[in-house]
Design an enzyme around this catalytic site. Structure first.
Site, PDB file in Angstrom:
ATOM      1  N   ARG A  88       8.877   3.128   7.130  1.00  0.00           N
ATOM      2  CA  ARG A  88       9.867   2.163   7.636  1.00  0.00           C
ATOM      3  C   ARG A  88       9.457   0.727   7.311  1.00  0.00           C
ATOM      4  NH1 ARG A  88      12.669   5.722   7.041  1.00  0.00           N
ATOM      5  NH2 ARG A  88      13.587   7.037   8.602  1.00  0.00           N
ATOM      6  N   GLU A  91      10.505   0.348   3.852  1.00  0.00           N
ATOM      7  CA  GLU A  91      11.960   0.237   3.851  1.00  0.00           C
ATOM      8  C   GLU A  91      12.399  -1.177   4.260  1.00  0.00           C
ATOM      9  OE1 GLU A  91      15.601   2.903   5.546  1.00  0.00           O
ATOM     10  OE2 GLU A  91      14.009   2.423   6.969  1.00  0.00           O
ATOM     11  N   SER A 114       0.306 -16.049   0.529  1.00  0.00           N
ATOM     12  CA  SER A 114      -0.990 -15.413   0.335  1.00  0.00           C
ATOM     13  C   SER A 114      -1.168 -14.249   1.295  1.00  0.00           C
ATOM     14  CB  SER A 114      -2.110 -16.431   0.567  1.00  0.00           C
ATOM     15  OG  SER A 114      -3.369 -15.788   0.518  1.00  0.00           O
TER      16      SER A 114
END
Length: 150
Positions: A88, A91, A114
């Site tokens: 997830r 995703e 960074s």
């Protein structure tokens, strides 16, 4: 003993002793996300802190040099984890990453966030429809600096 062996041993001992990641972080006065990542093999742990953690876990201080070694970070980068929580996160970045990239460029200029000069935090936020997970990524902005080599 390899770093992976030490990580498995630490994980087992933490569970066996009923210790939380937060209690381990508190023992060395470090953020919980950093400490957890370090104990899972993603950061070198300075020897004095490693010794405190090993003592709390009831493990030999002989393991401190292994905990202090520079790790191979982010292994299996080309493989998307099938673990539901990690998946997830992939995703979320797949959906929102391009928008975040555009907003970074619009608000900061041509550069990157960074992941070396960086911190991360996690919090639980109550919500009427169910608790929310709040993840804060805090990275230094690094502008692209196009220079020629001599």
């Amino acid at each position: 003993m390899t770093r992976d062996d030490v990580t498995r041993t630490i994980t087992a001992r933490r569970i066996e002793l009923g210790l939380t990641w937060q209690s381990l972080a508190d023992a060395i006065d470090r953020p919980v996300v950093w400490t957890t990542a370090a104990l899972l093999g993603q950061h070198p742990i300075p020897r004095p802190e490693a010794e405190v953690l090993l003592e709390k876990l009831g493990l030999s201080s002989d393991l401190a040099p292994i905990l202090g070694a520079v790790p191979v970070r982010g292994t299996d980068r080309d493989v998307v984890s099938q673990d539901p929580t990690i998946y997830r996160l992939y995703e979320a970045l797949a959906v929102y990453g391009p928008a975040l990239k555009e907003l970074i460029h619009e608000q900061f200029g041509d550069g990157i966030m960074s992941a070396i000069n960086f911190s991360v935090d996690i919090a639980k936020k109550p919500h009427p429809s169910g608790d929310r997970v709040v993840i804060t990524l805090d990275g230094k902005f690094l502008a692209y600096d196009w220079v020629s080599a001599d």
